[in-house]
Scaffold this active site. Structure first.
Site, PDB file in Angstrom:
ATOM      1  N   ASP A   1       0.876  -1.182   0.000  1.00  0.00           N
ATOM      2  CA  ASP A   1       0.000   0.000   0.000  1.00  0.00           C
ATOM      3  C   ASP A   1       0.909   1.227   0.000  1.00  0.00           C
ATOM      4  O   ASP A   1       1.185   1.821   1.028  1.00  0.00           O
ATOM      5  CB  ASP A   1      -0.912  -0.019   1.228  1.00  0.00           C
ATOM      6  CG  ASP A   1      -1.980   1.067   1.150  1.00  0.00           C
ATOM      7  OD1 ASP A   1      -1.950   1.869   0.193  1.00  0.00           O
ATOM      8  OD2 ASP A   1      -2.839   1.123   2.053  1.00  0.00           O
ATOM      9  N   LYS A   2       1.374   1.584  -1.186  1.00  0.00           N
ATOM     10  CA  LYS A   2       2.409   2.616  -1.287  1.00  0.00           C
ATOM     11  C   LYS A   2       1.906   3.980  -0.850  1.00  0.00           C
ATOM     12  O   LYS A   2       2.659   4.798  -0.322  1.00  0.00           O
ATOM     13  CB  LYS A   2       2.928   2.698  -2.725  1.00  0.00           C
ATOM     14  CG  LYS A   2       3.799   1.499  -3.092  1.00  0.00           C
ATOM     15  CD  LYS A   2       4.236   1.567  -4.529  1.00  0.00           C
ATOM     16  CE  LYS A   2       5.006   0.340  -4.940  1.00  0.00           C
ATOM     17  NZ  LYS A   2       6.390   0.284  -4.490  1.00  0.00           N
TER      18      LYS A   2
ATOM     19  N   PHE B   1       9.269   2.768  -7.547  1.00  0.00           N
ATOM     20  CA  PHE B   1       8.671   3.752  -6.622  1.00  0.00           C
ATOM     21  C   PHE B   1       7.570   4.611  -7.244  1.00  0.00           C
ATOM     22  O   PHE B   1       7.643   5.848  -7.185  1.00  0.00           O
ATOM     23  CB  PHE B   1       9.728   4.713  -6.072  1.00  0.00           C
ATOM     24  CG  PHE B   1      10.729   4.136  -5.115  1.00  0.00           C
ATOM     25  CD1 PHE B   1      10.567   2.883  -4.542  1.00  0.00           C
ATOM     26  CD2 PHE B   1      11.864   4.871  -4.772  1.00  0.00           C
ATOM     27  CE1 PHE B   1      11.520   2.377  -3.659  1.00  0.00           C
ATOM     28  CE2 PHE B   1      12.814   4.372  -3.893  1.00  0.00           C
ATOM     29  CZ  PHE B   1      12.649   3.120  -3.339  1.00  0.00           C
TER      30      PHE B   1
ATOM     31  N   ASN C   1      15.110  -6.518   1.296  1.00  0.00           N
ATOM     32  CA  ASN C   1      14.348  -6.143   0.113  1.00  0.00           C
ATOM     33  C   ASN C   1      14.411  -7.305  -0.915  1.00  0.00           C
ATOM     34  O   ASN C   1      14.910  -8.386  -0.595  1.00  0.00           O
ATOM     35  CB  ASN C   1      14.928  -4.842  -0.468  1.00  0.00           C
ATOM     36  CG  ASN C   1      13.855  -3.979  -1.090  1.00  0.00           C
ATOM     37  OD1 ASN C   1      13.028  -4.478  -1.867  1.00  0.00           O
ATOM     38  ND2 ASN C   1      13.834  -2.699  -0.765  1.00  0.00           N
TER      39      ASN C   1
ATOM     40  N   ASN D   1      15.185  -0.964  -8.228  1.00  0.00           N
ATOM     41  CA  ASN D   1      14.510  -0.408  -9.404  1.00  0.00           C
ATOM     42  C   ASN D   1      14.629   1.095  -9.570  1.00  0.00           C
ATOM     43  O   ASN D   1      14.029   1.674 -10.473  1.00  0.00           O
ATOM     44  CB  ASN D   1      13.034  -0.817  -9.371  1.00  0.00           C
ATOM     45  CG  ASN D   1      12.889  -2.332  -9.306  1.00  0.00           C
ATOM     46  OD1 ASN D   1      13.530  -3.033 -10.078  1.00  0.00           O
ATOM     47  ND2 ASN D   1      12.114  -2.821  -8.368  1.00  0.00           N
ATOM     48  N   THR D   2      15.375   1.748  -8.689  1.00  0.00           N
ATOM     49  CA  THR D   2      15.691   3.165  -8.859  1.00  0.00           C
ATOM     50  C   THR D   2      17.194   3.218  -9.118  1.00  0.00           C
ATOM     51  O   THR D   2      17.973   2.776  -8.265  1.00  0.00           O
ATOM     52  CB  THR D   2      15.311   3.974  -7.594  1.00  0.00           C
ATOM     53  OG1 THR D   2      13.890   3.944  -7.453  1.00  0.00           O
ATOM     54  CG2 THR D   2      15.785   5.417  -7.682  1.00  0.00           C
TER      55      THR D   2
ATOM     56  N   SER E   1      15.971  -0.664  -2.844  1.00  0.00           N
ATOM     57  CA  SER E   1      15.182  -1.068  -4.010  1.00  0.00           C
ATOM     58  C   SER E   1      16.108  -1.171  -5.212  1.00  0.00           C
ATOM     59  O   SER E   1      16.898  -0.263  -5.469  1.00  0.00           O
ATOM     60  CB  SER E   1      14.079  -0.055  -4.303  1.00  0.00           C
ATOM     61  OG  SER E   1      13.587  -0.289  -5.606  1.00  0.00           O
TER      62      SER E   1
ATOM     63  N   LYS F   1      16.385  -0.299   5.587  1.00  0.00           N
ATOM     64  CA  LYS F   1      16.033  -1.538   4.876  1.00  0.00           C
ATOM     65  C   LYS F   1      17.130  -1.872   3.881  1.00  0.00           C
ATOM     66  O   LYS F   1      17.485  -1.035   3.037  1.00  0.00           O
ATOM     67  CB  LYS F   1      14.691  -1.396   4.162  1.00  0.00           C
ATOM     68  CG  LYS F   1      14.259  -2.700   3.486  1.00  0.00           C
ATOM     69  CD  LYS F   1      12.799  -2.705   3.155  1.00  0.00           C
ATOM     70  CE  LYS F   1      12.385  -3.976   2.441  1.00  0.00           C
ATOM     71  NZ  LYS F   1      10.964  -3.998   2.137  1.00  0.00           N
TER      72      LYS F   1
ATOM     73  N   ASN G   1       9.386  -7.617  -9.592  1.00  0.00           N
ATOM     74  CA  ASN G   1       8.842  -6.287  -9.879  1.00  0.00           C
ATOM     75  C   ASN G   1       9.964  -5.330 -10.214  1.00  0.00           C
ATOM     76  O   ASN G   1      11.087  -5.459  -9.735  1.00  0.00           O
ATOM     77  CB  ASN G   1       7.995  -5.777  -8.694  1.00  0.00           C
ATOM     78  CG  ASN G   1       8.810  -4.987  -7.690  1.00  0.00           C
ATOM     79  OD1 ASN G   1       9.039  -3.785  -7.865  1.00  0.00           O
ATOM     80  ND2 ASN G   1       9.279  -5.668  -6.645  1.00  0.00           N
TER      81      ASN G   1
ATOM     82  N   GLY H   1       9.998 -14.253   1.722  1.00  0.00           N
ATOM     83  CA  GLY H   1       9.516 -15.628   1.619  1.00  0.00           C
ATOM     84  C   GLY H   1       8.727 -16.131   2.797  1.00  0.00           C
ATOM     85  O   GLY H   1       8.690 -17.336   3.047  1.00  0.00           O
TER      86      GLY H   1
HETATM   87  C1  FMN Z   1       5.413  -5.509  -6.112  1.00  0.00           C
HETATM   88  C2  FMN Z   1       6.364  -5.202  -4.993  1.00  0.00           C
HETATM   89  C3  FMN Z   1       6.586  -3.884  -4.638  1.00  0.00           C
HETATM   90  C4  FMN Z   1       7.462  -3.578  -3.593  1.00  0.00           C
HETATM   91  N1  FMN Z   1       7.652  -2.281  -3.253  1.00  0.00           N
HETATM   92  C5  FMN Z   1       8.447  -1.995  -2.191  1.00  0.00           C
HETATM   93  C6  FMN Z   1       8.591  -0.651  -1.753  1.00  0.00           C
HETATM   94  O1  FMN Z   1       8.004   0.287  -2.292  1.00  0.00           O
HETATM   95  N2  FMN Z   1       9.396  -0.432  -0.693  1.00  0.00           N
HETATM   96  C7  FMN Z   1      10.056  -1.430  -0.047  1.00  0.00           C
HETATM   97  O2  FMN Z   1      10.767  -1.178   0.930  1.00  0.00           O
HETATM   98  N3  FMN Z   1       9.931  -2.718  -0.435  1.00  0.00           N
HETATM   99  C8  FMN Z   1       9.140  -3.011  -1.481  1.00  0.00           C
HETATM  100  N4  FMN Z   1       8.995  -4.308  -1.875  1.00  0.00           N
HETATM  101  C9  FMN Z   1       9.775  -5.372  -1.183  1.00  0.00           C
HETATM  102  C10 FMN Z   1       8.975  -6.039  -0.058  1.00  0.00           C
HETATM  103  O3  FMN Z   1       8.677  -5.128   0.953  1.00  0.00           O
HETATM  104  C11 FMN Z   1       9.788  -7.201   0.551  1.00  0.00           C
HETATM  105  O4  FMN Z   1      10.967  -6.679   1.107  1.00  0.00           O
HETATM  106  C12 FMN Z   1      10.158  -8.254  -0.475  1.00  0.00           C
HETATM  107  O5  FMN Z   1       9.103  -8.445  -1.397  1.00  0.00           O
HETATM  108  C13 FMN Z   1      10.486  -9.582   0.185  1.00  0.00           C
HETATM  109  O6  FMN Z   1       9.374 -10.059   0.900  1.00  0.00           O
HETATM  110  P1  FMN Z   1       8.377 -11.192   0.323  1.00  0.00           P
HETATM  111  O7  FMN Z   1       9.226 -12.347  -0.101  1.00  0.00           O
HETATM  112  O8  FMN Z   1       7.456 -11.488   1.459  1.00  0.00           O
HETATM  113  O9  FMN Z   1       7.668 -10.584  -0.824  1.00  0.00           O
HETATM  114  C14 FMN Z   1       8.132  -4.632  -2.913  1.00  0.00           C
HETATM  115  C15 FMN Z   1       7.892  -5.952  -3.271  1.00  0.00           C
HETATM  116  C16 FMN Z   1       7.014  -6.254  -4.299  1.00  0.00           C
HETATM  117  C17 FMN Z   1       6.766  -7.692  -4.658  1.00  0.00           C
END
Ligand code: FMN
Length: 356
Positions: free
Chosen positions: A71-72, A121, A247, A182-183, A180, A218, A117, A298
């Site tokens: 929920d960005k 951001f 992350n 992706n930036t 992240s 993070k 993904n 995970g």
């Molecule tokens: C679609 C998507 C968007 C994400 N966006 C963010 C973000 O904006 N900020 C952030 O700190 N982590 C972001 N994450 C990372 C997650 O918070 C988490 O660290 C990562 O997905 C590992 O956890 P999981 O295996 O439970 O998904 C994102 C992950 C996904 C899949």
């Protein structure tokens, strides 16, 4: 039911459109007391004092929270809280609104119980998010802060500081997201040359506030253990409250079966689980527990929560597990955790943190 629906219907729809629809449904249902009561009765876990966690000066009903990125903009917090997450991380929020990367940018890897993904951001920006957070649920709320894509690395501190100051009244803890993938270049902020100045500047910003609130970092799972040790030393030097590990990863562990595994971006979900658990364990060891860790990567079940806690996490978060398991993730995982605690004769979760 959700798994059946997911396998036969939801998994065929575009991943980002599905995510938007789920957020809207949670926002609408969570906006009225009856909707929240319905969600709670269907999905919230049964809690008791043995599950409670005290960390960062805050109380958590149980250890499982929602990870950053779901929920960005903070639009569905009441609905998400009613599903039973013990805390929610909003964001990542950037100072100015930005669109993120071109679509498609979110991919499911169903055979691997994973996602990739490269959202980059997308954010409504801090002013809009501050408005959204004026009515927030009672559970502890973390706010993840980022920098705008257009901001050069040497000016990153200004972005983090601006977002921290603007959103400070609305959160209980704050997360500096420097991990992240992706930036462009963002993850260079994890290098000591940048990180020391960033942390010093943010510490100053925190000290100017009337009320002290925890600030966490993070980190990425793609750092070497030596790099993580250096980050921990700097974090302790600058009085950072904790670390969120981890992350998404840019690595592609061998054995991935889904065709989307070739996509560029950060991989999350089951293939990340043991990588992030080992990083939690490392941080716990090198800091002798002085830097509390929130473990993420995970988590799909009570056993996964147990594993992260035993490795040294004080709390855990999930994102991909929520996508694959659906709204009953928290109820099921917490019920499983209680079963494990009973079988192991554990009366309070604090007994097991870092014992593996
Ligand atoms: C679609 C998507 C968007 C994400 N966006 C963010 C973000 O904006 N900020 C952030 O700190 N982590 C972001 N994450 C990372 C997650 O918070 C988490 O660290 C990562 O997905 C590992 O956890 P999981 O295996 O439970 O998904 C994102 C992950 C996904 C899949």
């Amino acid at each position: 039911m959700y798994r059946f629906l997911y396998r036969h219907l939801l998994s065929r729809l575009d991943a980002e459109q599905m995510h938007g629809a789920a957020l809207r449904a949670l926002a609408v249902t969570g906006a009225v007391p009856l909707g929240r009561a319905l969600l709670r009765s269907l999905f919230a876990p049964r809690c008791d004092p043995s599950l409670r966690v005290q960390a960062f000066g805050l109380r958590f009903a149980h250890p499982l929270g929602l990870a950053g990125g779901f929920d960005k903009d903070g639009v569905a917090l009441h609905g998400l809280a009613a599903l039973g997450f013990s805390f929610i991380e909003v964001g990542t929020v950037t100072p100015l609104p930005q669109m993120g990367n071109a679509k498609p940018r979110l991919f499911r890897l169903p055979e691997d119980r994973a996602l990739i993904n490269r959202l980059g951001f997308p954010s409504s920006g801090m002013a809009r998010v501050a408005r959204n957070l004026r009515r927030r649920p009672a559970q502890p709320l973390a706010i993840s802060l980022g920098k705008n894509k257009a901001t050069p690395l040497h000016a990153a501190l200004q972005d983090y500081r601006a977002a921290l100051e603007r959103l400070y009244p609305y959160g209980d803890l704050f997360v500096i997201n420097i991990s992240s993938p992706n930036t462009p270049e963002l993850r260079n902020l994890q290098r000591a040359v940048y990180l020391a100045d960033l942390l010093a500047g943010l510490r100053q910003a925190l000290e100017a506030q009337d009320v002290a609130k925890p600030l966490l970092l993070k980190i990425a799972p793609d750092l070497s253990l030596d790099e993580i040790t250096t980050i921990c030393v700097l974090a302790l030097q600058h009085d950072i409250s904790g670390v969120i590990a981890t992350n998404t990863t840019v690595s592609r562990p061998s054995g991935l079966r889904s065709t989307a595994a070739r996509q560029i971006g950060g991989l999350s979900g089951a293939p990340l689980r043991s990588i992030s658990t080992e990083i939690v364990r490392h941080i716990r060891q090198v800091t002798a527990g002085k830097l509390p860790v929130i473990g993420v990567g995970g988590v799909f079940s009570g056993a996964d929560i147990w594993e992260k806690l035993r490795a040294g996490a004080v709390l855990v978060q999930a994102y991909s597990g929520f996508v694959y398991e659906g709204p009953s993730l928290v109820r099921r995982a917490i019920a499983e955790l209680r079963q494990i605690m009973a079988a192991e004769g554990v009366r309070n979760l604090s007994e097991i943190v870092g014992t593996a």
